[in-house]
Scaffold this motif. Structure first.
Motif, PDB file in Angstrom:
ATOM      1  N   HIS A 158       0.805  -1.218   0.000  1.00 51.49           N
ATOM      2  CA  HIS A 158       0.000   0.000   0.000  1.00 51.49           C
ATOM      3  C   HIS A 158       0.843   1.276   0.000  1.00 51.49           C
ATOM      4  N   SER A 159       2.141   1.134   0.216  1.00 51.41           N
ATOM      5  CA  SER A 159       2.988   2.335   0.213  1.00 51.41           C
ATOM      6  C   SER A 159       3.050   2.967  -1.176  1.00 51.41           C
ATOM      7  N   SER A 164       1.702   7.615  -4.641  1.00 52.79           N
ATOM      8  CA  SER A 164       0.944   8.192  -5.749  1.00 52.79           C
ATOM      9  C   SER A 164       0.116   9.386  -5.278  1.00 52.79           C
ATOM     10  N   ALA A 165      -0.519   9.242  -4.114  1.00 50.52           N
ATOM     11  CA  ALA A 165      -1.306  10.352  -3.563  1.00 50.52           C
ATOM     12  C   ALA A 165      -0.411  11.531  -3.218  1.00 50.52           C
ATOM     13  N   ASP A 166       0.776  11.257  -2.683  1.00 53.56           N
ATOM     14  CA  ASP A 166       1.704  12.334  -2.336  1.00 53.56           C
ATOM     15  C   ASP A 166       2.158  13.101  -3.577  1.00 53.56           C
ATOM     16  N   THR A 173      -7.161   7.949 -10.514  1.00 55.69           N
ATOM     17  CA  THR A 173      -5.926   7.742 -11.276  1.00 55.69           C
ATOM     18  C   THR A 173      -5.034   6.721 -10.591  1.00 55.69           C
ATOM     19  N   THR A 174      -4.942   6.796  -9.266  1.00 57.22           N
ATOM     20  CA  THR A 174      -4.150   5.823  -8.520  1.00 57.22           C
ATOM     21  C   THR A 174      -4.684   4.420  -8.711  1.00 57.22           C
ATOM     22  N   PHE A 175      -6.000   4.284  -8.674  1.00 55.30           N
ATOM     23  CA  PHE A 175      -6.592   2.956  -8.874  1.00 55.30           C
ATOM     24  C   PHE A 175      -6.329   2.458 -10.288  1.00 55.30           C
TER      25      PHE A 175
END
Length: 262
Positions: A158-159, A164-166, A173-175
């Motif tokens: 999950h890191s 990606s969020a950071d 988009t991350t998904f």
């Protein structure tokens, strides 16, 4: 040396007998489907005649098409909802009651689930047909897809989604760019398993199907034919269904993580 190898020989003999008990009837069925005479009491040579006969039976072709439509549509629904459910469940703290509720459709007897679905459709005054079979199979398969995808998520790092969020990526988009490609083998394995279960399923389809040929699936057609005795065409159909199911289940197992396989 002989004494040490005796337990091993006994275990191998027990394993061989178990496989013979499990797959012996299937092997006999496949052999009879190739019998030119079509009779279990007389062997007249190998022939694909009965498989050709299936292609000349419009009611069988119609049932096969219905089965493919039901399996494909229910798999699409179950895979979408089952994957979303797996992502949501894995994001929450583990709870025994929640897991029990998720796995309930997998352990409830098919006939109980079929009666419940039929009662639900009747309550809502929904006309039965191919669409009701599709929805019923989707309900049945969601739990299986969720279970398969969750095995893939347990080894998910999950890191990388946090990174990606950071970097400013939106959750969608991350998904799409990270989560889905990583868990896709598990999603595909769940989809193959759902397709196999829907392709073979009889009881739920029998209870939730409408009247007429338009909602008759292949297992239902076999049931209607077998009431008048086992014919060579039934042997051929059963062999084809078994081969399709075995291939899809094997592909599903190959796509699952090594630690998640039985």
């Amino acid at each position: 040396m002989s004494d040490r190898s005796t337990p091993g020989r006994l275990l191998r003999a027990h394993l061989g007998l178990t496989y013979l008990f499990l797959y012996g009837p299937i092997a006999v069925l496949m052999v009879l489907s190739l019998n030119r005479a079509g009779l279990p009491t007389a062997w007249t040579g190998v022939s694909l005649h009965w498989y050709g006969e299936l292609a000349r039976r419009p009611e069988i072709l119609s049932a096969a098409l219905n089965t493919l439509v039901v399996a494909a549509a229910s798999t699409l629904i179950a895979t979408t909802l089952g994957t979303s459910l797996a992502l949501g469940v894995e994001a929450r703290a583990r709870r025994g009651l929640l897991d029990a509720l998720l796995f309930a459709p997998m352990i409830i007897p098919d006939i109980v689930l079929a009666i419940a679905l039929l009662s639900f459709f009747t309550l809502l005054e929904v006309t039965l047909g191919l669409h009701s079979i599709i929805l019923s199979h989707a309900v049945f398969n969601i739990a299986f897809v969720c279970a398969v995808v969750r095995t893939r998520l347990r080894s998910f790092d999950h890191s990388i989604t946090e990174a990606s969020a950071d970097l400013g990526a939106t959750p969608f988009t991350t998904f799409r760019r990270i989560t889905l490609p990583v868990i896709f083998p598990g999603v595909l394995a769940g989809a193959l398993l759902a397709f196999t279960l829907s392709f073979d399923e009889f009881i739920i389809a029998f209870f939730t199907a409408g009247a007429g040929e338009s909602s008759t699936t292949l297992p239902m057609r076999i049931y209607a034919m077998i009431r008048f005795g086992v014919t060579p065409e039934i042997n051929a159909m059963a062999t084809l269904i078994m081969l399709v199911s075995f291939t899809l289940v094997l592909a599903s197992q190959r796509l699952q993580p090594q630690g998640a396989r039985p």
